[in-house]
Design a protein around this motif. Structure first.
Motif, PDB file in Angstrom:
ATOM      1  N   TYR A 114      60.604  86.725  21.720  1.00 38.47           N
ATOM      2  CA  TYR A 114      59.332  86.117  22.108  1.00 38.47           C
ATOM      3  C   TYR A 114      58.707  86.847  23.303  1.00 38.47           C
ATOM      4  CZ  TYR A 114      62.421  83.606  25.376  1.00 38.47           C
ATOM      5  OH  TYR A 114      63.358  83.307  26.318  1.00 38.47           O
ATOM      6  N   SER A 115      57.400  86.818  23.396  1.00 41.69           N
ATOM      7  CA  SER A 115      56.694  87.535  24.451  1.00 41.69           C
ATOM      8  C   SER A 115      56.951  86.886  25.802  1.00 41.69           C
ATOM      9  CB  SER A 115      55.196  87.515  24.178  1.00 41.69           C
ATOM     10  OG  SER A 115      54.926  88.170  22.968  1.00 41.69           O
ATOM     11  N   LEU A 116      57.029  87.706  26.834  1.00 41.40           N
ATOM     12  CA  LEU A 116      57.176  87.196  28.195  1.00 41.40           C
ATOM     13  C   LEU A 116      55.844  87.343  28.920  1.00 41.40           C
ATOM     14  CD1 LEU A 116      60.552  88.843  29.279  1.00 41.40           C
ATOM     15  CD2 LEU A 116      60.188  86.634  28.190  1.00 41.40           C
ATOM     16  N   ALA A 117      55.632  86.449  29.901  1.00 37.61           N
ATOM     17  CA  ALA A 117      54.437  86.595  30.737  1.00 37.61           C
ATOM     18  C   ALA A 117      54.458  87.955  31.422  1.00 37.61           C
ATOM     19  CB  ALA A 117      54.384  85.469  31.767  1.00 37.61           C
ATOM     20  N   SER A 150      61.191  74.949  26.509  1.00 36.40           N
ATOM     21  CA  SER A 150      60.850  75.368  25.148  1.00 36.40           C
ATOM     22  C   SER A 150      61.698  76.570  24.745  1.00 36.40           C
ATOM     23  CB  SER A 150      59.362  75.681  25.039  1.00 36.40           C
ATOM     24  OG  SER A 150      59.005  76.681  25.951  1.00 36.40           O
ATOM     25  N   ARG A 151      61.927  77.470  25.708  1.00 36.94           N
ATOM     26  CA  ARG A 151      62.731  78.648  25.374  1.00 36.94           C
ATOM     27  C   ARG A 151      64.198  78.270  25.201  1.00 36.94           C
ATOM     28  NH1 ARG A 151      59.871  83.082  29.394  1.00 36.94           N
ATOM     29  NH2 ARG A 151      57.871  83.083  28.305  1.00 36.94           N
ATOM     30  N   GLU A 195      58.356  86.253  34.716  1.00 36.40           N
ATOM     31  CA  GLU A 195      59.782  86.507  34.716  1.00 36.40           C
ATOM     32  C   GLU A 195      60.071  87.828  35.424  1.00 36.40           C
ATOM     33  OE1 GLU A 195      57.856  86.581  32.098  1.00 36.40           O
ATOM     34  OE2 GLU A 195      58.200  84.800  30.874  1.00 36.40           O
ATOM     35  N   PRO A 253      57.742  81.173  21.261  1.00 39.81           N
ATOM     36  CA  PRO A 253      59.180  80.904  21.194  1.00 39.81           C
ATOM     37  C   PRO A 253      59.535  79.928  20.079  1.00 39.81           C
ATOM     38  CG  PRO A 253      58.231  79.804  23.094  1.00 39.81           C
ATOM     39  CD  PRO A 253      57.125  80.549  22.434  1.00 39.81           C
ATOM     40  N   LEU A 273      64.554  76.850  21.840  1.00 44.46           N
ATOM     41  CA  LEU A 273      64.564  77.920  20.845  1.00 44.46           C
ATOM     42  C   LEU A 273      65.957  78.535  20.750  1.00 44.46           C
ATOM     43  CD1 LEU A 273      63.233  80.093  18.983  1.00 44.46           C
ATOM     44  CD2 LEU A 273      62.972  81.458  21.034  1.00 44.46           C
TER      45      LEU A 273
END
Lengths: 286, 241
Positions: free
Chosen positions: B89-92, A69-70, B44, B78, A73
């Protein structure tokens, strides 16, 4: 144990269960339901194979399509950049002055700038730059730090009175340049500033003398302010803070300082150029 | 006759029925739990994420207490339009020390995952006291009661509790919790000890007073949101999922 037998009334088989003489019918599920069920099952297995699905001890199964998905994007963003590149590369290369001279670029920057302004700036400066107490109106020709498009770009990039090394820093001192003033003197001074704002400065008043001694270094003799120091003009009725005798007294005794983030820490150079052009064209660019 | 036809055995024997149910639950449970053992690999590996400073942590607790999550998410998905509006976008990894995380799913107001640094402390305070003071059309409620002083006698216990569930607070951080809390508000100048324990923590009082208020804590929390990771130093390939 009872045996499976055909029920005479419905024509269905029984399950073979019998409780106190009552037998249970084994009505099959509708055919369409069974087909949909198996179709879903097959789809699910296909999906596990094609797409990322199962966790493994050191990651997860990537699937044959290698979908991410990333990753998709990143591709979307690349495609978007591509489709905007005709404009964006021009904006990247041009200076803010050049953008303003090119009619098509100007129009593009105005439309882009408007959207970005709404998201990032209007919380403080109001919709369309209309301003609020403590946040200067950007849609007029009165500027704290200079109203040329290059000066506006500089202000947006590095902000005002923040931790950025390049931000605009100077600020007002309590009682101007010097020690504490007596309450009476502050009152006289405030009266003088009020008269100045009314375009009729009280010549020869005690306030004028104090102003000349303490305030002209930043606000200039005629109260027109100083753009290098961010000192607002005091000879008009546009107030950053409260204005009026109370507001002016408060500013002399306990000055408020406006502060704005450095937008180069959040937005890229082209975006800031569009913003500078947008703000410059809101009404009162110099 | 196939074994599937033998359910009478289960239906007429309580012992077998209980064993059968137990087996079903065990299998179902394992399917849900086992994947979590590989969760390390879903976080990540990026630089910069640190546990919250005591002040930020107190602010987070206020954020939860006041129910800000009912109107604000903290999760930039994302998607192109979200990334354009809110930033990366936010990361875990960015919420790995959040217990519980504040991702949320309700967006009456904007996403707050990267609101840190977007506004000044002064704006945040004015906006929280009365949103209509700065955003005329806002429907967000005001929180003027946050001007009261913060009760932080138990902050060490909060840090300790989090360290039990895996947030790597050091013994030094826990013993200094109360001191760091006051210090972050009351000292304007960058404080070396705090900068070392909590890099990027914002110093100074948001309220401009010499008291530690709930407002100071909440604003310190809002100002750190989404600012810990420097994305100019992150390789997009390395965080791709």
């Amino acid at each position: 144990m009872a045996t499976i037998e055909k029920d005479a009334v419905s024509g269905q088989n029984t399950t073979g269960h019998e409780w106190d003489g009552i037998k249970e019918l084994n009505t099959p599920l509708p055919k369409w339901w069974v087909y949909v069920f198996w179709a879903c099952t097959v789809w699910a297995i296909g999906y596990w194979i094609a797409m990322p699905a199962w966790p493994t001890p050191n990651g997860f199964t990537k699937g044959m399509l290698n979908y991410s998905s990333r990753g998709s994007l990143d591709e979307d963003l690349k495609a978007q950049k591509q489709s905007r590149s005709a404009w964006l590369t021009k904006i990247e290369k041009a200076s803010v002055e050049e953008i303003e001279k090119d009619k098509a670029l100007l129009q593009y920057a105005m439309v882009g700038g408007k959207v970005i302004f709404g998201e990032n700036c209007s919380a403080c400066h109001g919709a369309g730059g209309s301003g609020a107490m403590g946040y200067p109106r950007l849609a007029d020709d009165e500027w704290l730090w200079g109203g040329s498009v290059a000066e506006i770009e500089q202000t947006i990039k590095f902000g005002v009175r923040n931790a950025n090394a390049n931000s605009r820093q100077s600020e007002m001192l309590p009682f101007g340049t010097g020690d504490k003033l007596a309450d009476q003197q502050v009152g006289q001074l405030a009266d003088y500033v009020v008269s100045m704002a009314g375009k009729a400065p009280a010549k020869g008043s005690p306030g004028e003398a104090i102003f000349a001694e303490r305030c002209v270094a930043c606000h200039a003799e005629d109260g027109s302010g100083n753009k290098d120091l961010g000192a607002p003009a005091l000879n008009n009725q546009l107030w950053l803070f409260k204005g009026g005798k109370d507001g002016i007294t408060a500013q002399i005794t306990k000055p408020k300082h406006g502060s704005m983030p450095a937008w180069s820490e959040r937005l890229d150079a082209s975006t800031i150029k569009m913003l500078a052009v947008y703000v410059h064209n809101l009404g009162g660019g110099k | 006759m196939s074994i599937f036809k033998q359910h009478k055995v289960f239906e007429t024997n309580v012992f077998f029925l209980a064993v059968g149910i137990l087996l079903c639950i065990i299998v179902g449970g394992l399917v849900e739990v086992v994947p979590l053992f590989s969760i390390e690999s879903t976080i990540e590996k990026v630089q910069g994420v640190r546990p919250y400073s005591p002040l930020e942590l107190a602010g987070r607790n206020i954020y939860i207490r006041e129910g800000c999550y009912n109107c604000h998410s903290q999760m930039i998905r994302p998607f192109k339009d979200e990334v354009e509006r809110y930033g990366h976008y936010s990361l875990a990894a960015e919420s790995m020390y959040d217990h519980p995380f504040q991702w949320g799913s309700k967006r009456t107001g904007p996403d707050l995952a990267r609101v840190g640094g977007k506004f000044t402390n002064e704006w945040q305070v004015r906006h929280l006291i009365n949103p209509r003071d700065v955003v005329p059309g806002s429907i967000m409620p005001g929180y003027p009661h946050l001007k009261r002083s913060l009760d932080y006698g138990d902050i060490e216990a909060h840090l300790k509790a989090l360290s039990v569930v895996g947030v790597p607070y050091t013994a030094e951080q826990i013993t200094n919790a109360k001191k760091d809390m006051a210090e972050q508000v009351l000292s304007e100048a960058p404080d070396a000890a705090i900068a070392k324990r909590y890099p990027k923590a914002r110093m100074g009082s948001a309220m401009g007073t010499d008291k530690v208020t709930e407002m100071d804590a909440l604003v310190a929390y809002l100002q750190i949101l989404g600012t810990m990771v420097d994305f100019t130093k992150v390789n997009p390939e390395a965080i791709r999922r």
